[in-house]
Design a protein around this motif. Structure first.
Motif, PDB file in Angstrom:
ATOM      1  N   PHE A   1      -1.829  -0.906   9.324  1.00  0.00           N
ATOM      2  CA  PHE A   1      -1.856  -1.618   8.039  1.00  0.00           C
ATOM      3  C   PHE A   1      -0.705  -2.604   7.915  1.00  0.00           C
ATOM      4  CE2 PHE A   1      -4.274   2.240   6.581  1.00  0.00           C
ATOM      5  CZ  PHE A   1      -5.444   1.570   6.296  1.00  0.00           C
TER       6      PHE A   1
ATOM      7  N   LYS B   1       0.547  -4.633   9.837  1.00  0.00           N
ATOM      8  CA  LYS B   1       0.315  -5.988  10.385  1.00  0.00           C
ATOM      9  C   LYS B   1      -0.064  -6.971   9.290  1.00  0.00           C
ATOM     10  CE  LYS B   1      -1.149  -4.468  14.937  1.00  0.00           C
ATOM     11  NZ  LYS B   1      -2.283  -3.695  15.449  1.00  0.00           N
ATOM     12  N   ASP B   2      -0.774  -6.485   8.275  1.00  0.00           N
ATOM     13  CA  ASP B   2      -1.319  -7.382   7.251  1.00  0.00           C
ATOM     14  C   ASP B   2      -0.741  -7.172   5.865  1.00  0.00           C
ATOM     15  OD1 ASP B   2      -3.160  -8.605   8.990  1.00  0.00           O
ATOM     16  OD2 ASP B   2      -4.472  -6.857   8.825  1.00  0.00           O
ATOM     17  N   ARG B   3      -0.017  -6.074   5.680  1.00  0.00           N
ATOM     18  CA  ARG B   3       0.471  -5.790   4.315  1.00  0.00           C
ATOM     19  C   ARG B   3       1.699  -4.900   4.402  1.00  0.00           C
ATOM     20  NH1 ARG B   3      -4.105  -4.962   2.007  1.00  0.00           N
ATOM     21  NH2 ARG B   3      -5.231  -5.361   3.918  1.00  0.00           N
TER      22      ARG B   3
ATOM     23  N   LEU C   1       0.867  -1.172   0.000  1.00  0.00           N
ATOM     24  CA  LEU C   1       0.000   0.000   0.000  1.00  0.00           C
ATOM     25  C   LEU C   1       0.910   1.231   0.000  1.00  0.00           C
ATOM     26  CD1 LEU C   1      -2.857   1.241   0.251  1.00  0.00           C
ATOM     27  CD2 LEU C   1      -2.668   0.955   2.741  1.00  0.00           C
TER      28      LEU C   1
ATOM     29  N   VAL D   1     -10.662   0.142   5.725  1.00  0.00           N
ATOM     30  CA  VAL D   1      -9.799   0.066   4.539  1.00  0.00           C
ATOM     31  C   VAL D   1      -9.324  -1.374   4.322  1.00  0.00           C
ATOM     32  CG1 VAL D   1      -7.616   0.838   3.530  1.00  0.00           C
ATOM     33  CG2 VAL D   1      -9.096   2.488   4.703  1.00  0.00           C
ATOM     34  N   SER D   2      -9.031  -2.083   5.418  1.00  0.00           N
ATOM     35  CA  SER D   2      -8.583  -3.466   5.275  1.00  0.00           C
ATOM     36  C   SER D   2      -9.681  -4.339   4.666  1.00  0.00           C
ATOM     37  CB  SER D   2      -8.157  -4.023   6.640  1.00  0.00           C
ATOM     38  OG  SER D   2      -7.078  -3.265   7.164  1.00  0.00           O
TER      39      SER D   2
ATOM     40  N   LEU E   1      -9.666  -3.471   0.997  1.00  0.00           N
ATOM     41  CA  LEU E   1      -8.513  -3.977   0.240  1.00  0.00           C
ATOM     42  C   LEU E   1      -8.537  -5.498   0.131  1.00  0.00           C
ATOM     43  CD1 LEU E   1      -5.609  -1.692   1.591  1.00  0.00           C
ATOM     44  CD2 LEU E   1      -6.815  -1.497  -0.602  1.00  0.00           C
ATOM     45  N   ASP E   2      -9.035  -6.169   1.170  1.00  0.00           N
ATOM     46  CA  ASP E   2      -9.033  -7.636   1.173  1.00  0.00           C
ATOM     47  C   ASP E   2     -10.273  -8.212   0.480  1.00  0.00           C
ATOM     48  OD1 ASP E   2      -6.688  -7.487   2.608  1.00  0.00           O
ATOM     49  OD2 ASP E   2      -7.637  -7.746   4.561  1.00  0.00           O
TER      50      ASP E   2
ATOM     51  N   ASP F   1      -1.537  -1.152  -4.227  1.00  0.00           N
ATOM     52  CA  ASP F   1      -2.700  -0.373  -3.815  1.00  0.00           C
ATOM     53  C   ASP F   1      -2.193   1.022  -3.475  1.00  0.00           C
ATOM     54  OD1 ASP F   1      -4.524  -2.510  -4.080  1.00  0.00           O
ATOM     55  OD2 ASP F   1      -4.005  -3.261  -2.083  1.00  0.00           O
TER      56      ASP F   1
ATOM     57  N   VAL G   1      -8.559   1.835   9.730  1.00  0.00           N
ATOM     58  CA  VAL G   1      -7.742   0.684   9.319  1.00  0.00           C
ATOM     59  C   VAL G   1      -8.639  -0.525   9.050  1.00  0.00           C
ATOM     60  CG1 VAL G   1      -5.988  -0.977  10.098  1.00  0.00           C
ATOM     61  CG2 VAL G   1      -5.625   1.478  10.447  1.00  0.00           C
ATOM     62  N   GLN G   2      -9.652  -0.699   9.900  1.00  0.00           N
ATOM     63  CA  GLN G   2     -10.586  -1.813   9.730  1.00  0.00           C
ATOM     64  C   GLN G   2     -11.366  -1.679   8.410  1.00  0.00           C
ATOM     65  OE1 GLN G   2     -13.156  -1.994  13.163  1.00  0.00           O
ATOM     66  NE2 GLN G   2     -13.515  -4.193  12.946  1.00  0.00           N
TER      67      GLN G   2
END
Lengths: 282, 282
Positions: free
Chosen positions: A55, A57-59, A34, A276-277, A280-281, A100, A273-274
Motif C-alpha cells: 500500500f 507505494k501509493d499512499r 490508510l 483494496v487499491s 480506495l482509488d 481511510d 492490495v490490488q
C-alpha cells in the motif's frame, strides 16, 4: 513522505487521553493515509510487510498500537466502543483530518466504531476477517479459536499458521511465506503484548459479539463506502458474518477469497492490495 | 483477431447436433476466448457493449445464441442439462479446445453445466447473478421476478430498468446509461426471441431450482477456479445463492457489489471488467 518501509519506519509517539500511543508512518504522502487496526494480541509488527509496503507505494500507511498494547501505554479497555474512542483520539492527535481505515478481526470491530463515533474523520472502510455486533458464532471465541489459542507452538509465532491459514498444502505454504515476511523486522521490533492484553480483549470481543434484538441496526449508521474481505473458511469469525456486514451496511462491497482462513489477505497479499487499491482509488 | 467490436461483429453460424448456432467473435486473439452465456429471453444483443468491448481489448470474446434462441435454430430445451450439452457442442463446433466461460443468471446455470459435462474444455468460470441447483428462493421465479415479468413496459426494453437495477436514483441512472449502450447496435441486430422461448426456459429454471437433499453436492465436482459475482439486492436470484456457490465450490472467489440488483455488472461495468480481468489473468 520518506523512504522508510515496514522494516525501517521508526516508532514514534503521540499523547492523547493520557495515553502515549506508539505508531509508525511511511509511504507516499499527499493523499489520504490508510490507518491499520490490529487483531487480537497483535502489535504493529504483526502486519504483513507485503501489505503495508504494498500500500505504501501509493499512499501513506499509519500503523499504531491501541491503548495498553505493546509499546503504547495505558490499559486495554474491555469494550470495543472504548477502543474505538481511543483510536479516534490517536488519529486526531497525529493531526490527520481525514483517513481511510482498515481493520482486521477485532481491529475490524474498532474500525466500525471509529466510523460510527467520528464519521467525518473516515472516508472509506476496509473490514477484513471481521463481523458485525452480535454476528453468528461471535458470542464467544469459536470452538476452533479456543482450540488454536489453547495450544502451544514452537516457535510461538507458528500459532498463525494454524489461525490464519487452512490445513491445505497451498494455504500452509502461503502461511510459511507469511511468517518469513512477518519475522523480517528485527531492529526496533515491538515487544510482544503483556499478559493483561488477551483477557481484556476477549472481554471486549464477547461484549461485541453478544446477540441482541436488532444487533445489525447500527450498521445503517455507517454511511462510508466499505470493502468487506474474508477467507472462505475463516474459523475465528465465520465468513457468513462478512456476508451479513455486506447485506446490512448501506454501501459495501464484499470479496471472499477461495480456500483460505482468517488471514486470507496474507494468503493472497498481491491480490488483496490490488483489490483494496481499486476500492480506495475508485 | 479483427478490428470488429460489439457493434460491428458479423453474426456467423456453425452447425452441431442438428442446430445452426448463431455467434459472434471479436477481440484480441491469441489467448483463451471468453464465451458468454445469456440470461432468460436474451439474445447476443442483450450483452452490454461496455463489458464485451471492455473484455475484447485483452481477449477474444464469443457471444452465441443457444438452441432455439433468436437467430439460432432448434428448440429451447426444458432442462439446463440439455442447454449445457448444446453449449458444449457449440464451443466444440467452433473449434475451441479450451475456453473461459461466463454465464449470467440462467446462463450461469448453463456455465456450471458446461464445466460439469466438459471439464477439460473450461479453464475458468465467471458466474454472475446466478445460483446453485436447489438454491434459496429458486424453486420458482421469485415474487419480484413474477411481478416484473408480468408487467408491461414502453418501450419494452425498459423492463431491464426494473429487473437489473434497484429503485435508487444512482442505480436507475446507471440503468439508463446501460439501456443507451444496449440499444447502440442497430444494424444486423438479433431478432427478439419467439414466444416459445420463455415457457421452455422457465421450465428449465424451475427444474434446476427445485430443492433436493444434497442439492449443492455437485458443486464439489466443479474444480475450475470460479469467480462468483452478484449485486447486493438481486431480486431475481437472491444474493445468498452467490454466497452458497462460493462456500460450496472448491475454488471460488465471491464479489458482491453495493446497492445493486440482478444486473450489478451493468451498474459497475468498468469495475466488473477490471475484477474479472484480474481473475482471468491471475
Amino acid at each position: 513522505m520518506t523512504a522508510h518501509t515496514h522494516q525501517t519506519a521508526p516508532t514514534q509517539f503521540v499523547e492523547a487521553k493520557g495515553i502515549r500511543f506508539a505508531y509508525r508512518r511511511f509511504g507516499k504522502a499527499g493523499g489520504l493515509p490508510l490507518v491499520f487496526n490490529m487483531h487480537f494480541t497483535g502489535t504493529m509488527d504483526h502486519w504483513d510487510p507485503a501489505l503495508t509496503d504494498g500500500f505504501a507505494k501509493d499512499r501513506e500507511v499509519v500503523l499504531f498500537n491501541n491503548a495498553g498494547v505493546s509499546s503504547s501505554s495505558g490499559d486495554v479497555p474491555t469494550t470495543v466502543e472504548d477502543m474505538g474512542a481511543n483510536a479516534v483520539a490517536f488519529i486526531k492527535a497525529v493531526g490527520l483530518p481525514k483517513v481511510d481505515v482498515l481493520g482486521f478481526s477485532i481491529g475490524g470491530f474498532v474500525a466500525q466504531e471509529i466510523a460510527l463515533q467520528a464519521p467525518g474523520l473516515v472516508r472509506k472502510l476496509v473490514l477484513v476477517g471481521t463481523g458485525p455486533r452480535g454476528g453468528q458464532g461471535m458470542a464467544n471465541l469459536t470452538p476452533e479459536a479456543q482450540r488454536i489459542f489453547g495450544a502451544t507452538y514452537d516457535p510461538p509465532d507458528e500459532i498463525w499458521l494454524a489461525g490464519f491459514f487452512t490445513p491445505s498444502e497451498a494455504s500452509q505454504a502461503a502461511g510459511r511465506e507469511f511468517l518469513k515476511r512477518f519475522r523480517l523486522r528485527v531492529k526496533n521490533r515491538d515487544p510482544e503484548v503483556s499478559e493483561k492484553v488477551a483477557p481484556a480483549q476477549i472481554e471486549a470481543i464477547i461484549n461485541w459479539g453478544a446477540q441482541r434484538d436488532g444487533s445489525y441496526d447500527y450498521l445503517k449508521g455507517i454511511r462510508q463506502p466499505a470493502l468487506v474481505v474474508n477467507g472462505s473458511d475463516d474459523v475465528f469469525i465465520y465468513p457468513v458474518n462478512s456476508f451479513i456486514l455486506q447485506q446490512n451496511l448501506p454501501n459495501a462491497q464484499l470479496i471472499l477469497y477461495p480456500e483460505s482462513n482468517h488471514g486470507s489477505q496474507y494468503q493472497y497479499p498481491k491480490l488483496f492490495v490490488q483489490h483494496v487499491s481499486i476500492f480506495l482509488d475508485g
